[in-house]
Design an enzyme around this catalytic site. Structure first.
Site, PDB file in Angstrom:
ATOM      1  N   HIS A 107       0.897  -1.220   0.259  1.00 56.08           N
ATOM      2  CA  HIS A 107       0.081  -0.285  -0.142  1.00 56.08           C
ATOM      3  C   HIS A 107       0.517   0.962   0.063  1.00 56.08           C
ATOM      4  O   HIS A 107       0.351   2.367   0.094  1.00 56.08           O
ATOM      5  CB  HIS A 107      -1.018  -0.005   1.810  1.00 56.08           C
ATOM      6  CG  HIS A 107      -0.137   0.399   2.403  1.00 56.08           C
ATOM      7  ND1 HIS A 107       0.595  -1.020   3.359  1.00 56.08           N
ATOM      8  CD2 HIS A 107      -0.279   1.247   3.909  1.00 56.08           C
ATOM      9  CE1 HIS A 107       1.126  -0.142   3.875  1.00 56.08           C
ATOM     10  NE2 HIS A 107       0.572   0.857   3.979  1.00 56.08           N
TER      11      HIS A 107
HETATM   12  C1  UD1 Z   1      -1.724   4.954   5.804  1.00 53.41           C
HETATM   13  C2  UD1 Z   1      -0.390   5.961   6.812  1.00 53.41           C
HETATM   14  C3  UD1 Z   1       0.927   4.627   6.855  1.00 53.41           C
HETATM   15  C4  UD1 Z   1       0.058   3.388   7.612  1.00 53.41           C
HETATM   16  C5  UD1 Z   1      -1.089   2.572   6.799  1.00 53.41           C
HETATM   17  C6  UD1 Z   1      -2.040   1.232   6.716  1.00 53.41           C
HETATM   18  C7  UD1 Z   1      -0.426   8.169   6.686  1.00 53.41           C
HETATM   19  C8  UD1 Z   1       1.015   8.838   5.958  1.00 53.41           C
HETATM   20  N1  UD1 Z   1      -0.210   7.123   5.855  1.00 53.41           N
HETATM   21  O1  UD1 Z   1      -1.810   5.071   4.758  1.00 53.41           O
HETATM   22  O2  UD1 Z   1       1.613   4.921   7.448  1.00 53.41           O
HETATM   23  O3  UD1 Z   1       0.719   2.339   7.268  1.00 53.41           O
HETATM   24  O4  UD1 Z   1      -2.075   4.532   6.859  1.00 53.41           O
HETATM   25  O5  UD1 Z   1      -3.348   0.641   6.366  1.00 53.41           O
HETATM   26  O6  UD1 Z   1      -0.701   8.614   7.521  1.00 53.41           O
HETATM   27  N2  UD1 Z   1      -9.120   4.246   2.868  1.00 53.41           N
HETATM   28  C9  UD1 Z   1     -10.276   3.913   2.118  1.00 53.41           C
HETATM   29  N3  UD1 Z   1     -10.980   3.063   3.891  1.00 53.41           N
HETATM   30  C10 UD1 Z   1     -10.395   3.696   5.040  1.00 53.41           C
HETATM   31  C11 UD1 Z   1      -8.740   4.510   4.989  1.00 53.41           C
HETATM   32  C12 UD1 Z   1      -8.493   4.959   3.773  1.00 53.41           C
HETATM   33  O7  UD1 Z   1     -10.750   3.550   1.562  1.00 53.41           O
HETATM   34  O8  UD1 Z   1     -10.551   3.376   5.761  1.00 53.41           O
HETATM   35  C13 UD1 Z   1      -8.802   5.163   1.158  1.00 53.41           C
HETATM   36  C14 UD1 Z   1      -8.833   6.393   1.372  1.00 53.41           C
HETATM   37  O9  UD1 Z   1      -9.164   7.041  -0.263  1.00 53.41           O
HETATM   38  C15 UD1 Z   1      -8.032   7.496   1.390  1.00 53.41           C
HETATM   39  C16 UD1 Z   1      -6.648   5.401   0.886  1.00 53.41           C
HETATM   40  O10 UD1 Z   1      -7.366   4.724   1.066  1.00 53.41           O
HETATM   41  O11 UD1 Z   1      -7.408   8.219   0.535  1.00 53.41           O
HETATM   42  C17 UD1 Z   1      -5.574   6.445   1.666  1.00 53.41           C
HETATM   43  O12 UD1 Z   1      -5.842   6.079   2.861  1.00 53.41           O
HETATM   44  P1  UD1 Z   1      -4.977   7.027   3.647  1.00 53.41           P
HETATM   45  O13 UD1 Z   1      -5.397   7.088   5.377  1.00 53.41           O
HETATM   46  O14 UD1 Z   1      -4.929   8.603   3.642  1.00 53.41           O
HETATM   47  O15 UD1 Z   1      -3.356   6.890   3.919  1.00 53.41           O
HETATM   48  P2  UD1 Z   1      -2.721   4.903   4.183  1.00 53.41           P
HETATM   49  O16 UD1 Z   1      -1.918   4.670   2.884  1.00 53.41           O
HETATM   50  O17 UD1 Z   1      -4.159   4.203   4.485  1.00 53.41           O
END
Ligand code: UD1
Length: 367
Positions: free
Chosen positions: A212
């Site tokens: 991811h």
């Molecule tokens: C975040 C952390 C990363 C960690 C990861 C674990 C930061 C900078 N990154 O990355 O260090 O390893 O979490 O998973 O904080 N989304 C959903 N549902 C959710 C959450 C996210 O659909 O419940 C989608 C959204 O479109 C979002 C994307 O995933 O934009 C990324 O989520 P985000 O929290 O921005 O970062 P992660 O890639 O999950």
């Protein structure tokens, strides 16, 4: 006198880290606890299921920040968290790991003059293109108490000028949760088989993968190369790939968006299902931080699709190898492991299931 400890969590890997610390603090009658969920992760299978399985109490406050750019997400946590701190007046705020919620909460507390403790302090990849590295650097500069999982963390913090009296080597809280939950995870194997989301596997007869990191999945060419390599590895043993929402979005409209016998694409798994699968995988391929640690504890070979790691003990002592972003290296290393090559490995010091207790003792004794 009562000590009020407020914990801030937001994203999936935070939940496994807060659970043992809350449980250990709950055994001290002088401690009152508040749990704040920022809402950075909000899907049922990225958040709620972890609260249930880890036995975490429902959050006292949910800031419901959701997704957004880094600046938006960090700013939302800050502006919604500040009034919570002002109203609840904690003696100490604990933040976990390296996600955007971690740095945002630490910054709010530092400006308000509220003491902050950072659990999993001192880890460094020395790669400032990683958002998590920025979060780690800033959080550690702001923290009043820094709880490190391994000696390298203390060395990194000393190099950055953090006074040694703020830093406590306590061990790895993620491993506390693993030790505690492993029996329940193994009970999910029935008659030598494990069934999940319509597929069934046998011990040692599959590869498990997660990806991811923005550096791997946000670049379509890189993602395509990784998926092609996984598909090839899948010719030897089926590859099981529970897909993070970020990766799911990036895979849409590519030829790899559909399951095959080589590559099984699953929805994100619960903690217990993922741990059960890790325990008996022939090989794990990942770009996660926590999974490098979990495989090291379990003695399962791990190939990390990154050029660097903030968790070097998983390489020097554990089962982890960095293959970088070179898919030739990934294929070769996977081939060697699937043909029985095993490296000597050991569990790092203090990864013993008691890190949460050490943190609780330190807090209660007024560190
Ligand atoms: C975040 C952390 C990363 C960690 C990861 C674990 C930061 C900078 N990154 O990355 O260090 O390893 O979490 O998973 O904080 N989304 C959903 N549902 C959710 C959450 C996210 O659909 O419940 C989608 C959204 O479109 C979002 C994307 O995933 O934009 C990324 O989520 P985000 O929290 O921005 O970062 P992660 O890639 O999950």
């Amino acid at each position: 006198m009562t000590i009020h400890v407020l914990h801030v969590v937001g994203a999936r890997p935070n939940f496994m880290k807060v659970a043992p610390v809350m449980a250990a603090l709950a055994r001290h009658t002088r401690v009152r606890q508040t749990l704040v969920h920022t809402g950075q992760h909000y899907d049922v299978n990225m958040s709620d299921i972890f609260f249930q399985q880890l036995g975490l109490p429902a959050p006292d406050v949910n800031l419901e920040v959701g997704s957004g750019s880094h600046a938006q997400q960090t700013a939302q946590v800050m502006s919604r968290f500040e009034p919570v701190v002002l109203e609840r007046k904690p003696d100490l705020v604990l933040v976990y790991g390296d996600v955007n919620s971690t740095v945002a909460a630490a910054l709010v507390c530092a400006k308000l003059g509220v003491r902050v403790g950072h659990v999993e302090a001192g880890l460094r990849s020395f790669d400032r293109t990683m958002p998590e590295e920025i979060n780690r650097l800033v959080t550690d500069q702001l923290a009043d108490l820094l709880f490190t999982p391994s000696e390298d963390g203390n060395v990194n913090l000393a190099r950055e000028g953090i006074p040694a009296e703020k830093v406590y080597l306590v061990g790895n809280v993620m491993i506390d949760t693993l030790v505690h939950m492993l029996p329940a995870a193994l009970a999910r194997w029935q008659d030598g088989r494990f069934a999940v989301q319509g597929m069934t596997v046998e011990p040692g007869r599959y590869v498990l993968t997660t990806l991811h990191r923005p550096s791997n999945v946000d670049d379509p060419a890189m993602l395509e190369q990784i998926m092609a390599a996984l598909f090839d590895i899948g010719q030897q043993l089926p590859v099981i790939f529970p897909i993070h929402p970020r990766t799911r979005q990036r895979l849409q409209n590519t030829q790899y968006a559909i399951c095959s016998t080589q590559l099984h694409l699953l929805e994100p798994l619960s903690y217990l299902d993922f741990l059960a699968l890790q325990r008996h995988a022939a090989l794990v391929i990942t770009d996660s931080g926590g999974i490098q640690e979990e495989t090291t504890y379990l003695g399962v070979p791990c190939l990390t699709v990154r050029e660097n790691t903030e968790r070097p003990v998983t390489v020097t002592l554990g089962t982890n190898q960095l293959v970088g972003r070179d898919m030739g290296r990934l294929r070769q290393a996977a081939d060697r492991i699937l043909n029985g090559e095993v490296r000597p490995h050991q569990i790092p010091p203090l990864w013993d299931g008691k890190a949460g207790e050490r943190i609780a003792e330190l807090i209660v004794s007024g560190c």
